[in-house]
Design an enzyme around this catalytic site. Structure first.
Site, short mmCIF file in Angstrom:
data_model
loop_
_atom_site.label_atom_id
_atom_site.label_comp_id
_atom_site.label_asym_id
_atom_site.label_seq_id
_atom_site.Cartn_x
_atom_site.Cartn_y
_atom_site.Cartn_z
N ALA A 130 0.80 -1.22 0.00
CA ALA A 130 0.00 0.00 0.00
C ALA A 130 0.83 1.28 0.00
O ALA A 130 0.31 2.35 -0.26
CB ALA A 130 -0.92 0.01 1.21
N LYS A 174 2.67 -7.54 -13.16
CA LYS A 174 3.86 -8.13 -13.76
C LYS A 174 5.08 -7.78 -12.91
O LYS A 174 5.01 -6.82 -12.14
CB LYS A 174 4.02 -7.63 -15.19
CG LYS A 174 4.48 -6.17 -15.27
CD LYS A 174 4.93 -5.78 -16.66
CE LYS A 174 5.57 -4.41 -16.58
NZ LYS A 174 6.04 -3.87 -17.81
N HIS A 231 2.98 -6.01 -23.18
CA HIS A 231 2.12 -4.95 -23.72
C HIS A 231 2.00 -5.01 -25.25
O HIS A 231 0.91 -5.04 -25.80
CB HIS A 231 2.67 -3.56 -23.36
CG HIS A 231 2.97 -3.41 -21.90
ND1 HIS A 231 2.19 -3.97 -20.92
CD2 HIS A 231 3.97 -2.76 -21.26
CE1 HIS A 231 2.70 -3.66 -19.74
NE2 HIS A 231 3.78 -2.93 -19.91
N TRP A 291 13.24 -33.70 -54.71
CA TRP A 291 13.33 -35.06 -54.14
C TRP A 291 14.08 -34.96 -52.82
O TRP A 291 14.77 -33.98 -52.56
CB TRP A 291 14.09 -35.98 -55.10
CG TRP A 291 13.46 -36.08 -56.46
CD1 TRP A 291 13.69 -35.27 -57.52
CD2 TRP A 291 12.49 -37.03 -56.88
NE1 TRP A 291 12.92 -35.64 -58.60
CE2 TRP A 291 12.16 -36.73 -58.23
CE3 TRP A 291 11.85 -38.11 -56.26
CZ2 TRP A 291 11.24 -37.47 -58.96
CZ3 TRP A 291 10.94 -38.85 -57.00
CH2 TRP A 291 10.63 -38.53 -58.34
#
Ligand SMILES: *[C@@H]1O[C@H](CO)[C@@H](O)[C@H](O)[C@H]1NC(C)=O
Ligand SMILES: *[C@@H]1O[C@H](CO)[C@@H](O)[C@H](O)[C@H]1NC(C)=O
Ligand SMILES: *[C@@H]1O[C@H](CO)[C@@H](O)[C@H](O)[C@H]1NC(C)=O
Ligand SMILES: *[C@@H]1O[C@H](CO)[C@@H](O)[C@H](O)[C@H]1NC(C)=O
Length: 790
Positions: free
Chosen positions: A33, A174, A267, A616
């Site tokens: 916080a 992230k 992003h 081939w």
């Protein structure tokens, strides 16, 4: 205390009566916080959520949490809360009242030990009971470093889950790992504590208004875009995020990530998906969007280091050494700038370049997506008579302007000569007083320009989505892992890559400009330093050495020159065969050296007579043809995919017959021999490309092989000492009927065997390569300097 607080709020009369017709209580816990992200954006987002929802019938409490003890933590947190501001459309009176309530509903908690979590849970329960509130749900916002995730997740799962009937939403920021493996580990760990639907992984770019509008724009303008949103009309797409800031103060984070992990993997990739995915029928359905996204990830072409340009701003290395206390000689190679060229294998996008670019310390801060259309018109009328900006002969572009830059606002721009887009009237408005600006080569007046009716802070948008349980702007586990799966091989291949240094800011000038060269990317300007050739031993010039090896002509050069020479010799052989017989029969080998040759042929030899060429195989592994181990698979991927050989001229070896692999009774070799005999005059192939193994094998003819070294068989089964063991191969007698045989040998690792076979006679049992000796054709050795000289 909270009880008193709630009553205080009730007395203000701003909230509906919570006890009776409440739609339920929501507890928001913000972990971290007092951290940077919380200070800058998250508290504001929570405050805006409260502003929006204050009369929705829900009641709220906000719990800021961190490791800091109660007193100092609370002080820090309220310093942030006091500074909260309202969006401009909110009157200052209302703002003051609601902010006051918000402060009273917010509390600080120390969350360190399991007791602290239990105590928080108890507090929430007590409050609900005392107020007679029904619990609607809990939001836990993780704004903490990822190493703390598991511990916090364990505590939440074991002691802070809401009771039955209420939801839990955990919000994760992230980085979500730094490669596929670590992302997977972290995801697995989180999945033991939370269900997929409980997790909200934030990619804050998805909350940007212009980004969030890409899918709705494509959906609402289907009628205009359907015919042109494809490779026939789109010339290229640029997805760009430029920053002026550098990484100073954050190098301990940045050193572990770098620009690709920091910006491109998440992003810009998400933006790429929004642009390229096939539109689902219902773009509001997160499941449908996710499913289409995952399909698109599968169609991305694998990236190699040649698809990338990397830079590093000059001051970065010293910032790292200083902040991480490293010695002066500590090498710093983390890129702070990257340009990446991405292409898709899809009918819609094949061949369209998508350029993703991002960097720090650049000349401007800006984010945008630019879709440039091909100009397919020819205007007969002379230029001065045409209406400027409206003529079909001028550039056609669609731009999603994400923010900052000269425009300084999110916007959607559509060239007026394309179409007038349909935009949702409530949320986007046409801009009429356009500033005198040029964007992407045109004055703004050449575009229809739209901007959001109200500009919203990204985190406010995202927090509102979390509150409403709208998952489409968040990253699911599958989506995350698909993205890492795409980027990880590139990141691994770049560990030795030295980025170009750039001074930073305006001084960069053109130093970082880059361009597409075929399928690759390169800086436009040469690096302004002398590159030294350290080793005087090797020939320094690019003339190829012409000599003899085992009595046959030898071409030797640096790898790139060598491949160029071989490709051009092949084209000459092809042209002369087509002139002589109307067709060219070539047999190709698998392995890594031919791949470079294939790329060279596909990219530089546009005159090659592919239409008259029969392809081939020299040999094949006994795996299904679509297997990545299959030689045909590699040929398909690196050559067939890029050239136009008629289907009927492609002759894979029949290793897969009757739904089984290489079984004698199925007579695969016989079938292939018959096919050769039927199509190739005298079974004499025009050109056979061989390699050389460390043990002297060539084609899939290994030392002591019981078949293929002599005898009448043209095609044989053989056994390889390495997996997959079973092989099919042309025999030496067939190879020796060819008009031209090239043996390509590259790399230091081959030096020993090259030296050895330069001295031996013709002993195919011991060294199968020594049995290559065309009876009436020509053998040429192509060796790079490392293979030849060591
Ligand atoms: C958190 O838990 C620890 C150990 O149980 C305790 O000492 C501390 O007082 C608690 N913090 C708060 C604010 O209750
Ligand atoms: C999550 O919590 C549940 C219920 O308390 C518990 O049974 C489960 O073991 C926990 N998961 C983990 C991985 O600890
Ligand atoms: C589209 O999906 C949303 C979200 O799942 C759903 O609410 C809506 O009804 C769907 N619309 C249609 C037309 O199916
Ligand atoms: C095929 O072989 C025969 C017999 O050996 C020979 O006479 C003929 O010239 C060959 N044809 C070609 C096109 O090489």
């Amino acid at each position: 205390m909270l009880r008193a607080v709630l009553y205080a709020v009730f007395l203000l009369g701003a909230l509906p009566s919570l006890a009776t017709d409440s739609r339920g209580h929501i507890s928001v816990v913000l972990l971290g916080a007092t951290g940077d992200l919380a200070k800058k954006y998250l508290w504001e987002g929570l405050f805006h959520l409260y502003l929006d929802q204050v009369s929705s019938g829900h009641s709220f409490t906000f719990h800021g949490a961190a490791l800091t003890a109660h007193e100092p933590g609370q002080k820090l947190m309220f310093e942030v809360l006091k500074k909260l501001a309202c969006p401009t459309h909110v009157s200052s009176d209302r703002c003051a009242v609601v902010k006051d309530q918000f402060l009273k509903l917010s509390q600080y908690h120390q969350l360190k030990t399991s007791e602290n979590y239990t105590a928080l849970n108890r507090e929430i329960e007590t409050l609900l009971r005392q107020e007679g509130l029904k619990e609607a749900g809990r939001i836990f916002y993780f704004s903490v470093p990822p190493f703390a995730y598991a511990e916090i997740a364990r505590h939440i799962n074991s002691s802070c889950r809401p009771p039955q009937g209420a939801w839990l939403r955990v919000v994760l920021e992230k980085p979500f790992g730094h490669d596929h493996k670590s992302a997977q580990q972290l995801a697995m760990e989180l999945m033991t504590f939370f269900r997929e639907e409980e997790m909200y992984r934030v990619d804050h770019y998805l909350g940007k208004q212009a980004v969030a509008h890409i899918l709705p724009f494509r959906d609402q303008n289907r009628q205009f875009l359907d015919p042109i949103w494809n490779r026939h009309h789109v010339e290229r797409v640029e997805i760009v995020l430029k920053e002026t800031l550098d990484a100073k103060g954050r190098t301990s984070f940045y050193e572990q990530y770098g620009v690709i992990r920091d910006v491109l993997q998440n992003h810009l990739t998400e933006v790429l998906m929004y642009l390229t995915m096939e539109l689902p029928a219902n773009i509001s359905s997160s499941e449908q969007v996710l499913q289409r996204k995952l399909q698109t990830f599968k169609s991305l072409q694998r990236l190699g280091s040649s698809n990338v340009v990397l830079g590093q701003y000059q001051a970065y290395a010293s910032q790292v050494r200083e902040e991480l206390e490293k010695a002066q000689d500590y090498a710093v190679t983390t890129p702070t700038f990257a340009g990446v060229l991405i292409q898709l294998d899809s009918l819609r996008w094949e061949g369209v370049p998508f350029l993703l670019t991002s960097g720090k310390a650049l000349d401007e801060r800006v984010g945008y997506v630019r879709v440039l259309f091909k100009n397919q018109a020819y205007c007969v009328q002379r230029e001065t008579l045409r209406e400027a900006g409206r003529s079909p002969c001028e550039a056609k572009q669609i731009i999603f302007y994400i923010g900052h830059g000269e425009l300084d606002h999110p916007a959607v721009l559509v060239s007026r000569n394309l179409f007038k887009p349909i935009m949702p009237a409530g949320s986007w408005k046409e801009v009429v007083d356009l500033p005198q600006l040029r964007l992407f080569g045109h004055p703004l007046s050449d575009y229809y320009v739209y901007s959001p009716v109200t500009e919203r802070e990204t985190y406010s948008v995202l927090i509102s989505s979390i509150f409403h349980g709208r998952k489409d702007s968040f990253i699911t586990t599958e989506n995350l892992l698909a993205s890492w799966e795409f980027w990880t091989p590139l990141l691994e291949s770049l560990t030795q890559h030295i980025p170009r240094l750039y001074p930073g800011g305006l001084e960069n000038q053109h130093l970082l400009d880059f361009e597409m060269v075929g399928r690759e990317l390169a800086f436009t300007l040469e690096e302004p330093v002398e590159l030294l050739h350290a080793d005087g031993q090797m020939p320094g010039d690019y003339r190829t050495i012409q000599a003899k090896f085992r009595q046959s002509p030898l071409v030797s050069a640096w790898p790139e020159e060598l491949i160029a020479q071989l490709a051009s010799d092949m084209e000459v052989a092809a042209a002369s065969a087509v002139a002589r017989a109307g067709e060219f029969h070539v047999a190709l080998s698998g392995g890594s050296s031919p791949v470079i040759l294939f790329q060279r042929l596909a990219m530089h030899h546009y005159g090659f007579p592919w239409r008259h060429t029969h392809l081939w195989l020299v040999d094949e592994r006994c795996v299904p043809l679509a297997d990545p181990e299959s030689n045909f698979g590699s040929l398909h991927k690196h050559l067939l995919h890029h050239v136009r050989v008629p289907y009927l001229n492609i002759h894979p070896m029949p290793v897969h017959l009757n739904r089984r692999l290489c079984v004698e009774e199925d007579r695969g070799p016989e079938l292939y021999a018959k096919e050769i005999a039927a199509l190739v005059t005298n079974a004499s192939l025009d050109f056979v490309l061989l390699g050389l193994g460390y043990d002297g094998h060539t084609a899939s003819l290994f030392p002591q092989s019981s078949s293929g070294l002599e005898g009448a068989e043209l095609v044989v089964f053989t056994e390889s000492p390495v997996k997959p063991h079973q092989r099919m191969s042309l025999s030496l007698p067939l190879i020796n009927k060819a008009r031209q045989v090239a043996v390509l040998v590259m790399g230091k690792g081959k030096h020993e065997i090259t030296t050895q076979i330069s001295r031996v006679g013709q002993e195919p049992r011991k060294w199968p390569i020594s049995g290559v000796n065309p009876s009436s054709g020509q053998l040429v050795w192509y060796m790079d300097y490392e293979a030849l000289l060591g």
